[in-house]
Enzyme design. Structure first.
Site, mmCIF file in Angstrom:
data_model
loop_
_atom_site.group_PDB
_atom_site.id
_atom_site.type_symbol
_atom_site.label_atom_id
_atom_site.label_comp_id
_atom_site.label_asym_id
_atom_site.label_seq_id
_atom_site.Cartn_x
_atom_site.Cartn_y
_atom_site.Cartn_z
ATOM 1 N N ASN A 118 -4.882 6.478 -1.240
ATOM 2 C CA ASN A 118 -4.312 6.728 0.085
ATOM 3 C C ASN A 118 -3.504 8.017 0.144
ATOM 4 O O ASN A 118 -3.406 8.643 1.193
ATOM 5 C CB ASN A 118 -3.461 5.545 0.547
ATOM 6 N N SER A 150 0.813 -1.213 0.000
ATOM 7 C CA SER A 150 0.000 0.000 0.000
ATOM 8 C C SER A 150 0.843 1.258 0.000
ATOM 9 O O SER A 150 0.342 2.320 -0.358
ATOM 10 C CB SER A 150 -0.976 0.038 1.173
ATOM 11 N N GLU A 182 -6.511 -0.779 -7.519
ATOM 12 C CA GLU A 182 -5.565 0.165 -8.136
ATOM 13 C C GLU A 182 -4.472 -0.659 -8.818
ATOM 14 O O GLU A 182 -3.798 -1.458 -8.168
ATOM 15 C CB GLU A 182 -4.948 1.089 -7.074
ATOM 16 N N HIS A 219 -3.067 -3.163 -6.058
ATOM 17 C CA HIS A 219 -3.434 -2.704 -4.723
ATOM 18 C C HIS A 219 -4.916 -2.964 -4.473
ATOM 19 O O HIS A 219 -5.771 -2.204 -4.929
ATOM 20 C CB HIS A 219 -3.092 -1.212 -4.573
HETATM 21 P P1 NAI Z 1 -0.937 -9.741 7.327
HETATM 22 O O1 NAI Z 1 0.047 -9.504 8.403
HETATM 23 O O2 NAI Z 1 -2.326 -10.037 7.673
HETATM 24 O O3 NAI Z 1 -0.426 -10.921 6.393
HETATM 25 C C1 NAI Z 1 0.878 -11.034 5.894
HETATM 26 C C2 NAI Z 1 1.159 -12.522 5.715
HETATM 27 O O4 NAI Z 1 2.365 -12.644 5.004
HETATM 28 C C3 NAI Z 1 1.325 -13.285 7.018
HETATM 29 O O5 NAI Z 1 0.438 -14.383 7.025
HETATM 30 C C4 NAI Z 1 2.759 -13.742 7.008
HETATM 31 O O6 NAI Z 1 2.960 -15.022 7.615
HETATM 32 C C5 NAI Z 1 3.058 -13.759 5.530
HETATM 33 N N1 NAI Z 1 4.477 -13.592 5.243
HETATM 34 C C6 NAI Z 1 5.326 -12.704 5.772
HETATM 35 N N2 NAI Z 1 6.554 -12.852 5.248
HETATM 36 C C7 NAI Z 1 6.477 -13.869 4.379
HETATM 37 C C8 NAI Z 1 7.399 -14.495 3.523
HETATM 38 N N3 NAI Z 1 8.654 -14.124 3.471
HETATM 39 N N4 NAI Z 1 6.967 -15.497 2.754
HETATM 40 C C9 NAI Z 1 5.675 -15.886 2.786
HETATM 41 N N5 NAI Z 1 4.765 -15.334 3.585
HETATM 42 C C10 NAI Z 1 5.150 -14.328 4.360
HETATM 43 O O7 NAI Z 1 -0.832 -8.459 6.375
HETATM 44 P P2 NAI Z 1 -1.922 -7.896 5.382
HETATM 45 O O8 NAI Z 1 -2.768 -6.929 6.082
HETATM 46 O O9 NAI Z 1 -2.557 -9.023 4.670
HETATM 47 O O10 NAI Z 1 -1.008 -7.052 4.365
HETATM 48 C C11 NAI Z 1 -0.259 -7.672 3.355
HETATM 49 C C12 NAI Z 1 0.145 -6.616 2.348
HETATM 50 O O11 NAI Z 1 -1.014 -6.013 1.833
HETATM 51 C C13 NAI Z 1 0.994 -5.489 2.896
HETATM 52 O O12 NAI Z 1 1.911 -5.105 1.934
HETATM 53 C C14 NAI Z 1 -0.029 -4.384 3.150
HETATM 54 O O13 NAI Z 1 0.531 -3.109 3.117
HETATM 55 C C15 NAI Z 1 -0.958 -4.589 1.971
HETATM 56 N N6 NAI Z 1 -2.296 -4.073 2.147
HETATM 57 C C16 NAI Z 1 -2.989 -4.235 3.311
HETATM 58 C C17 NAI Z 1 -4.266 -3.746 3.440
HETATM 59 C C18 NAI Z 1 -5.032 -3.954 4.696
HETATM 60 O O14 NAI Z 1 -6.078 -3.294 4.886
HETATM 61 N N7 NAI Z 1 -4.637 -4.840 5.570
HETATM 62 C C19 NAI Z 1 -4.926 -3.028 2.331
HETATM 63 C C20 NAI Z 1 -4.151 -2.988 1.125
HETATM 64 C C21 NAI Z 1 -2.882 -3.460 1.058
#
Ligand code: NAI
Length: 702
Positions: free
Chosen positions: A483, A412, A445, A433
């Site tokens: 954003n 994001s 996006e 995104h």
């Molecule tokens: P989250 O913390 O819920 O999930 C991330 C997942 O990635 C975890 O399950 C973790 O175990 C896994 N992970 C971490 N490192 C890893 C690796 N090296 N190999 C494989 N898996 C790995 O985070 P979330 O909220 O799902 O965010 C993920 C991405 O999406 C981020 O870049 C965030 O900025 C973006 N994002 C999040 C939004 C939100 O509202 N939560 C909205 C839009 C984008």
């Protein structure tokens, strides 16, 4: 030609031929009028069939002609319908595909109608702030019955033809057959009824209701309560009431006057703008013509957290196989359980059939073995928002993904160009995104990196469409379109608290404006810690960007929002089970008071229109900068981002449309006023050069 005339024995067949949806443009209306003249004059013709093609009979008026002289150039739609209705030879509408709006009104002007099973029929004008304007509110109640017709007209929703055919006493459809047999059946019906006189006309039927006064009073009250911000739904009720209570010609005049009056309302203008903006979004002007999109049939998702699972659900719903990888079995199991939970929830609500649930799960392959990603045409990364982690993941993907695979990041805030540079194939990398919850939110996006190849961008847009997202292309910048703008919206919300408003007042003003939730309720829902983390990063990257410190104080007190039971509001169990109620917090009120004293600010009463002007104005000014920088291609793209991703009220058409409605001169004057406020950010409120230029030239964004 936009309509063709052929013959089947003694039956003339007029086929609408104006791709993609047989819109009734001036050229099409002229062609149809010429065809019916020729058929009527031809002594070798006994009857006429009007048809479209298998997908679409006719989707109605050509919305791009709205407000242009073409829309009222003869033959306009009303004249064409009258022409069909008064034709001396029987006319049968053969409805083999979607029949909407002006298309249905045209069919109602025919003497007989044959439709295919599964064909969608609708009068959707209310969705663009109008009533049907070519007789729909007068003829449909006569043909279908008052109540079902009014339900269709006030909802604007499509109904399957066979459901309409089952309504007792309906005269809308004379036959319902398999879609492939529609034309043959219509020709047979035309042949059979060729000599029958008088010709049945919908206008000669009566629209009756056993207790019209009580019925219309009841519907009008319910509709008014549900659509406070838009006049069209209540006007639909008024028109249908005329169908019951007046002669048809008076009813038609009433409908026409209502339609023309609604046409110039800001609500209808905004809704029409949104309709066209949605169609324009995702179109990229500067790509070489004929570029083939990279095909996507198999998908990989890295990270099974909040976003990864939501993202995977989209592809599964579209029937695409998904390999889901994680860093640990525990994280993978948790992600799969969450994903299954969503599907089971949909099953419980009756939105998904058991076999569809099984089919989706069968397409999912959760694994810790990254080699399983080697087949994927598209890999979406959704791991932690940390550049070092993204680097690790993209370097690894570079070694595994097949040649030509699209590599996408769901970041994001991080720089997509830097992420692309972690691979030896930056041309295959872009940002996708998604918004949370990713399986629900319409907006996607599509972030075009400096090196992103045209076919990669097009491939991403095509698969975005396939998973039914509204795609908007954004350039690379911090926060992309949505954003980056919203940060200034929240900054303004903070300054308003400093100066004298309460969170409740700001939220109420924005909710009155049309948002479902004001900024402080949104922050409490999303988690105040998210904004806190971003501000901490900002303090290093852009120390000049000033914020109200209140939100930090709130977080220091552990008030992260709903998840901690306390944020800007106190969140307590509500009267409905499982629902939280947001109550004004005395602790927060004290916190705000202490903060003002510390800052030496004497609070003032802030009017609601200043709250709206500053919050939406902040979006507009940053939006203008994005346009000027080329991050957003069109003002209407920015509007779509806000309409589909941020809950901006549809009937206001998005922030840039709102600015146009205010008049850009007035918007600039307001910004100059805000810049003089010592507690606000004078630098930010310098009107963006593009905005200033447009205002000076008396022009608009859209
Ligand atoms: P989250 O913390 O819920 O999930 C991330 C997942 O990635 C975890 O399950 C973790 O175990 C896994 N992970 C971490 N490192 C890893 C690796 N090296 N190999 C494989 N898996 C790995 O985070 P979330 O909220 O799902 O965010 C993920 C991405 O999406 C981020 O870049 C965030 O900025 C973006 N994002 C999040 C939004 C939100 O509202 N939560 C909205 C839009 C984008």
């Amino acid at each position: 030609m936009t309509a063709t005339l052929t013959t089947r024995g003694r039956i003339a067949v007029i086929t609408l031929d104006h791709p993609p949806v047989n819109g009734l443009s001036l050229a099409t209306r002229r062609a149809v009028a010429a065809a019916i003249d020729a058929a009527e004059d031809d002594a070798g013709i006994d009857a006429i069939v009007l048809t479209g093609h298998a997908q679409v009979f006719c989707a109605g008026a050509d919305i791009t002609e709205f407000g242009s002289p073409k829309a009222i150039t003869e033959p306009h739609l009303i004249s064409l319908i009258t022409r069909f209705e008064n034709c001396s030879k029987p006319v049968v509408a053969a409805i083999g595909g979607t029949c909407m709006g002006g298309g249905l009104e045209l069919a109602l002007g025919c003497h007989y109608r044959v439709a295919g099973r599964g064909v969608k029929v609708a009068l959707p004008e209310v969705k663009i702030g109008l009533v049907p304007g070519a007789g729909g509110t007068q003829r449909l109640p006569r043909a279908l019955g008052v109540e079902p017709a009014l339900n269709m007209i006030i909802s604007g929703e499509p109904v399957a033809a066979e459901r309409l055919a089952q309504l007792p006493g309906q005269r809308l459809l004379d036959a319902i057959v398999d879609p492939a047999e529609v034309l043959d059946t219509a020709v047979a019906l035309a042949t059979e009824r060729a000599g029958l006189r008088p010709l049945p006309r919908v206008r000669d039927l009566k629209a009756t209701h056993p207790s019209p006064d009580a019925y219309f009073r009841f519907v009008r009250n319910s509709v008014a309560a549900m659509s406070r911000n838009v006049p069209a739904p209540v006007k639909c009720v008024d028109c249908v009431e005329q169908a019951v209570k007046s002669r048809i010609d008076d009813g038609l005049t009433f409908e026409r006057e209502t339609y023309l009056a609604l046409m110039v309302t800001p609500e209808s203008r905004a809704l029409r703008h949104a309709f066209l903006a949605e169609r324009a979004a995702g179109k990229v002007a500067d790509l070489p013509a004929g570029t083939p999109p990279r095909p996507v049939e198999r998908v990989g998702v890295v990270g099974a957290g909040t976003m990864g699972t939501g993202i995977a659900l989209n592809f599964l719903a579209a029937g695409l196989p998904v390999v889901l990888v994680e860093q640990s079995q525990a994280a993978l199991d948790k992600g799969v359980a969450a994903l299954r939970g969503v599907l089971e929830g949909q099953l419980k609500k009756g939105k998904l059939k058991p076999e569809a649930l099984e089919a989706r799960l069968a397409l999912l392959r959760p694994t810790l073995d990254w080699a399983a990603l080697a087949d994927a045409d598209l890999i979406v990364e959704a791991v932690f928002e940390d550049l070092a982690v993204k680097q690790q993941v993209f370097e690894r993907l570079d070694g595994i993904a097949k040649v030509g695979a699209i590599l996408a990041s769901n970041t994001s805030t991080l720089d997509v160009d830097r992420i692309a540079a972690f691979t030896r194939r930056p041309q295959d990398v872009l940002g996708l995104h998604f918004f949370s919850p990713a399986h629900v939110m319409k907006l996607l996006e599509v972030v075009r990196g400096q090196a992103t190849a045209p076919e990669v961008l097009l491939g991403a847009l095509a698969v975005g469409k396939r998973i039914r997202k509204t795609c908007v292309v954004s350039g690379v910048c911090d926060g992309f379109i949505g954003n980056r703008m919203v940060e200034h919206y929240f900054r303004q919300a903070g300054f308003l608290l400093d100066e004298g408003a309460s969170p409740q007042q700001v939220d109420r003003a924005m909710e009155k404006f049309g948002f479902a939730m004001g900024p402080f309720k949104v922050s409490d829902l999303a988690g105040n810690d998210i904004g806190w983390a971003i501000r901490q990063r900002r303090a290093v990257e852009r120390p000049e960007l000033r914020y109200s410190m209140l939100a930090d104080t709130l977080c220091e007190a552990g008030r992260f929002g709903q998840k901690t039971g306390a944020g800007w509001y106190d969140h307590v169990a509500g009267s409905k089970p499982g629902r939280l109620e947001a109550l004004p917090s005395p602790v927060v009120a004290q916190m705000i008071e202490a903060h003002r004293q510390k800052q030496g600010i004497t609070p003032r009463r802030i009017p609601d229109d200043e709250i709206v002007g500053r919050l939406v104005g902040a979006l507009v000014n940053e939006g203008a900068r994005l346009l000027e920088e080329g991050i957003a291609a069109r003002a209407s793209d920015i509007d779509i981002v806000y309409l589909t991703g941020y809950g901006f009220p549809a009937w206001r058409g998005g922030p840039m449309c709102w600015a146009d409605t205010q008049g850009l001169f007035n918007v600039v004057q307001a910004m100059k006023r805000y810049a003089r406020n010592p507690h606000d950010d004078a630098t930010f409120w310098q009107p963006a050069p593009l905005l200033r230029r447009l205002a000076n030239d008396g022009r608009t964004f859209n």
